[in-house]
Write an enzyme that holds these catalytic residues in place. Structure first.
Site, PDB file in Angstrom:
ATOM      1  N   SER A 103     -13.591 -10.660   3.244  1.00 16.92           N
ATOM      2  CA  SER A 103     -12.910  -9.370   3.068  1.00 16.92           C
ATOM      3  C   SER A 103     -11.409  -9.589   3.063  1.00 16.92           C
ATOM      4  O   SER A 103     -10.911 -10.605   3.559  1.00 16.92           O
ATOM      5  CB  SER A 103     -13.272  -8.415   4.205  1.00 16.92           C
ATOM      6  OG  SER A 103     -12.540  -8.732   5.381  1.00 16.92           O
ATOM      7  N   ASP A 104     -10.669  -8.635   2.513  1.00 18.89           N
ATOM      8  CA  ASP A 104      -9.229  -8.653   2.718  1.00 18.89           C
ATOM      9  C   ASP A 104      -8.956  -8.197   4.156  1.00 18.89           C
ATOM     10  O   ASP A 104      -9.852  -7.789   4.896  1.00 18.89           O
ATOM     11  CB  ASP A 104      -8.517  -7.755   1.701  1.00 18.89           C
ATOM     12  CG  ASP A 104      -7.089  -8.220   1.440  1.00 18.89           C
ATOM     13  OD1 ASP A 104      -6.495  -8.871   2.318  1.00 18.89           O
ATOM     14  OD2 ASP A 104      -6.557  -7.933   0.352  1.00 18.89           O
ATOM     15  N   TRP A 105      -7.705  -8.275   4.555  1.00 23.66           N
ATOM     16  CA  TRP A 105      -7.289  -8.063   5.944  1.00 23.66           C
ATOM     17  C   TRP A 105      -7.811  -6.721   6.480  1.00 23.66           C
ATOM     18  O   TRP A 105      -7.395  -5.661   6.013  1.00 23.66           O
ATOM     19  CB  TRP A 105      -5.767  -8.115   6.018  1.00 23.66           C
ATOM     20  CG  TRP A 105      -5.191  -8.004   7.392  1.00 23.66           C
ATOM     21  CD1 TRP A 105      -4.972  -6.858   8.090  1.00 23.66           C
ATOM     22  CD2 TRP A 105      -4.746  -9.073   8.225  1.00 23.66           C
ATOM     23  NE1 TRP A 105      -4.418  -7.138   9.304  1.00 23.66           N
ATOM     24  CE2 TRP A 105      -4.266  -8.505   9.423  1.00 23.66           C
ATOM     25  CE3 TRP A 105      -4.707 -10.458   8.080  1.00 23.66           C
ATOM     26  CZ2 TRP A 105      -3.751  -9.274  10.464  1.00 23.66           C
ATOM     27  CZ3 TRP A 105      -4.188 -11.213   9.117  1.00 23.66           C
ATOM     28  CH2 TRP A 105      -3.720 -10.624  10.290  1.00 23.66           C
ATOM     29  N   ALA A 159     -10.400  -5.123   5.999  1.00 24.29           N
ATOM     30  CA  ALA A 159     -11.029  -4.219   5.043  1.00 24.29           C
ATOM     31  C   ALA A 159     -12.386  -3.717   5.510  1.00 24.29           C
ATOM     32  O   ALA A 159     -12.819  -2.630   5.103  1.00 24.29           O
ATOM     33  CB  ALA A 159     -11.167  -4.909   3.683  1.00 24.29           C
TER      34      ALA A 159
END
Length: 613
Positions: free
Chosen positions: A138-140, A142
């Site tokens: 995942s992105d930060w 997310a």
């Protein structure tokens, strides 16, 4: 460091979005080539990233992150199925085909589903159609952001949604760590799904060789020898030189003649160390070479003067730093302006260093106003009053509205955020020991009212041609032109190139065959120069509307004065495929235009016909 969160393969067409800084632009074909090249550069040509000097790459941001509504970071994305498939997904696919080890989900929603919980996107498209078998991260935070998105009622539901979408690593948020073990024990999720993610992560570690050597490439001795070493600084200087784009050069204003003319270097970037992009937060700004240092160190005999002129941002403006707090500018703006004007009066030429603060681009740096700060425009106009011989060097992470600059400056050089050796590279370009050869990978809008703007648009049923001030019922604005200020592919050099008409070896292309389109390119100037020869194709009639032209090939050629060379581009049926009215990826028979020239506006044209049996 064993993994890098790069390449970013997001297609971008809106200069308001701060993250265009780290993109490779508005063209699908170019984005795909760059993404694949970056994967190979990080992981090695044979994709054995256990070897010394290699690193695992992470493709981002899957998918469509570069099209947020209003250019506002993290905002909703609305793309049709065809536009997503035709324009946005191909670059990601190129990176996957090149062997990227990881893929990162994007913050945005697609079809109103956040990507981190979008099973159709991650499982069906990424793992199914694209056959990606690596780690999905995942992105930060997310996964945690599924709660404010409003599709998860609590942390457990967020964890279940992300895991079901195939997200192997929950970056930064505590959702997986706090909840997954208990959810398995309470039969809320299948432990086999945990095993799948664990296996993919362990496989990545094994490919990196970390079980044999957990400190791969972690040598303090090598670090001391390599960081900022002379070969690396030379490479940084070379990259910077090749990235500069000469936008205007009336009457061969550049290069400067150090023996014959004096130059005043004026502006907030003249002695400014903030030359690295926002993701370079491990860099020490003190290691950067400023423009002033680049000039004085390399051209000690040149008659030059230096002045600040004005602040980087308007007085009273607070700049939100990214990982670092930007230094404060503490001086009297009026005194700085007066001193700059006095220097401009006595110099033969003025090099004005203008642009946007480093922290005005990057993540979380969307801007509704993409003009230069008023304090810089005031400096520009005051300098032009006393000395019209002005070249503007721009420092910025995004295309800007520079209409006022174009109207008065004799020359404009786009330097972007040129990095550690930026000052040295600029000095060499300005004094002619190197020649600019960069081309725009993203159009510069006439003004912010045009964005998103890109060269490969559709024609519409009422295409505009003529004077926007005298016609009404066409697809246009009443108050500005449709065309960008500077188009995709544009860039000048210190010499001139001439193109012949296009020659086709045949005007009929059959499936399985190759048609060759050729031009002769000649250097008609008096300096050696590098030209980027670009080929565009246009499907003239299809089952769905097609872009007015699309980049399908380019070639860099360096020619001596008077030298010419034939450049040939192969064209195959595969290059003409698209998603038809039934969403089948096919080519359709009919006529096609081929354009070959120096940028996306070239009129050098030929026509051929595709026969599909």
């Amino acid at each position: 460091m064993h993994v890098t969160f790069s390449p970013m393969a997001d297609l971008v067409r809106d200069a308001r979005w701060g993250r265009v800084m780290e993109s490779t632009g508005e063209d699908t074909y170019l984005n795909g080539l760059m993404a694949a090249a970056m994967v190979r550069g990080y992981q090695g040509k044979d994709n054995d990233f256990s070897k010394k000097g290699t690193i695992a790459s992470c493709l981002k941001h899957f998918a469509g992150y570069g099209a947020p509504e209003g250019g506002r970071d993290y905002n909703t994305v609305e793309l049709s199925e065809r536009t997503l498939a035709e324009d946005y997904l191909p670059a990601y696919k190129k990176a996957v085909d090149a062997g990227c080890a990881l893929v990162m989900t994007s913050f945005n929603t697609l079809n109103r589903i956040p990507s981190t919980a979008n099973r159709r996107l991650t499982q069906d498209v990424l793992r199914g159609e694209m056959q990606f078998d690596g780690v999905l991260i995942s992105d930060w935070c997310a996964v945690a952001e599924l709660l404010p998105h409003g599709i998860a009622a609590d942390e457990k539901e967020a964890a279940a949604l992300a895991l079901d979408a195939g997200v192997d690593i929950d970056m930064a948020s505590p959702i997986y760590i706090k909840n997954l073990k208990g959810m398995v024990e309470n039969n809320m999720i299948d432990e086999k799904r945990i095993d799948e993610s664990v296996l993919r992560i362990l496989t990545l570690k094994n490919k990196l060789g970390l079980f044999e050597n957990p400190f791969k490439d972690g040598s303090e001795t090598a670090e001391e020898a390599l960081l900022l070493c002379a070969p690396h600084r030379k490479a940084a200087r070379d990259c910077a030189e090749k990235s500069f784009v000469l936008l205007k050069n009336d009457d061969s204003f550049l290069p400067l003649k150090k023996e014959k003319e004096s130059a005043a270097f004026i502006g907030p970037f003249t002695d400014n160390l903030l030359l690295c992009g926002s993701w370079s937060f491990f860099a020490n700004d003190q290691d950067c070479v400023t423009v002033k240092e680049g000039v004085t160190n390399n051209y000690p005999d040149a008659e030059v003067f230096f002045a600040q002129g004005c602040p980087t941002v308007n007085p009273g403006t607070e700049v939100l730093g990214f990982q670092k707090t930007p230094p404060k500018e503490d001086f009297d703006p009026r005194e700085a302006l007066e001193a700059a004007v006095a220097l401009a009066r006595k110099a033969d030429k003025v090099i004005l260093t203008l642009g946007e603060h480093r922290d005005y681009s990057g993540e979380g740096a969307s801007r509704a106003d993409i003009t230069l700060p008023s304090c810089q425009l005031e400096l520009f106009h005051n300098i032009c009053k006393v000395n019209p011989n002005v070249c503007v060097v721009l420092f910025n992470g995004r295309p800007l509205d520079i209409r006022e600059i174009k109207g008065k400056a004799k020359a404009i050089l786009e330097a972007w955020l040129p990095g550690t050796e930026g000052g040295t590279a600029l000095a060499g370009i300005l004094y002619g020991d190197a020649s600019p050869s960069g081309r725009l990978s993203m159009s510069f809008p006439y003004c912010v009212g045009q964005v998103p703007v890109h060269y490969n648009h559709m024609s519409t049923g009422r295409p505009f041609a003529g004077d926007y001030r005298t016609t009404r019922y066409n697809s246009k604005y009443l108050d500005i032109p449709n065309e960008p200020l500077y188009p995709f592919g544009y860039g000048l050099t210190y010499t001139a190139f001439d193109y012949s008409d296009i020659r086709l070896d045949t005007d009929i292309l059959h499936k399985g065959d190759t048609l060759c389109a050729s031009v002769h390119v000649a250097n008609t100037g008096n300096r050696v120069g590098t030209e980027t020869v670009q080929m565009y194709l246009h499907d003239m009639a299809a089952s769905v509307t097609r872009p007015v032209r699309e980049l399908k090939g380019f070639c860099k050629v360096t020619l001596e004065p008077g030298e010419s060379r034939e450049i040939t581009f192969p064209i195959t049926e595969e290059m003409l495929r698209f998603y038809d009215i039934n969403m089948n990826y096919v080519s359709e028979p009919g006529q096609f235009e081929v354009f070959i020239g120096s940028d996306s506006t070239t009129c050098n044209r030929a026509v051929f016909t595709l026969h599909v049996v």
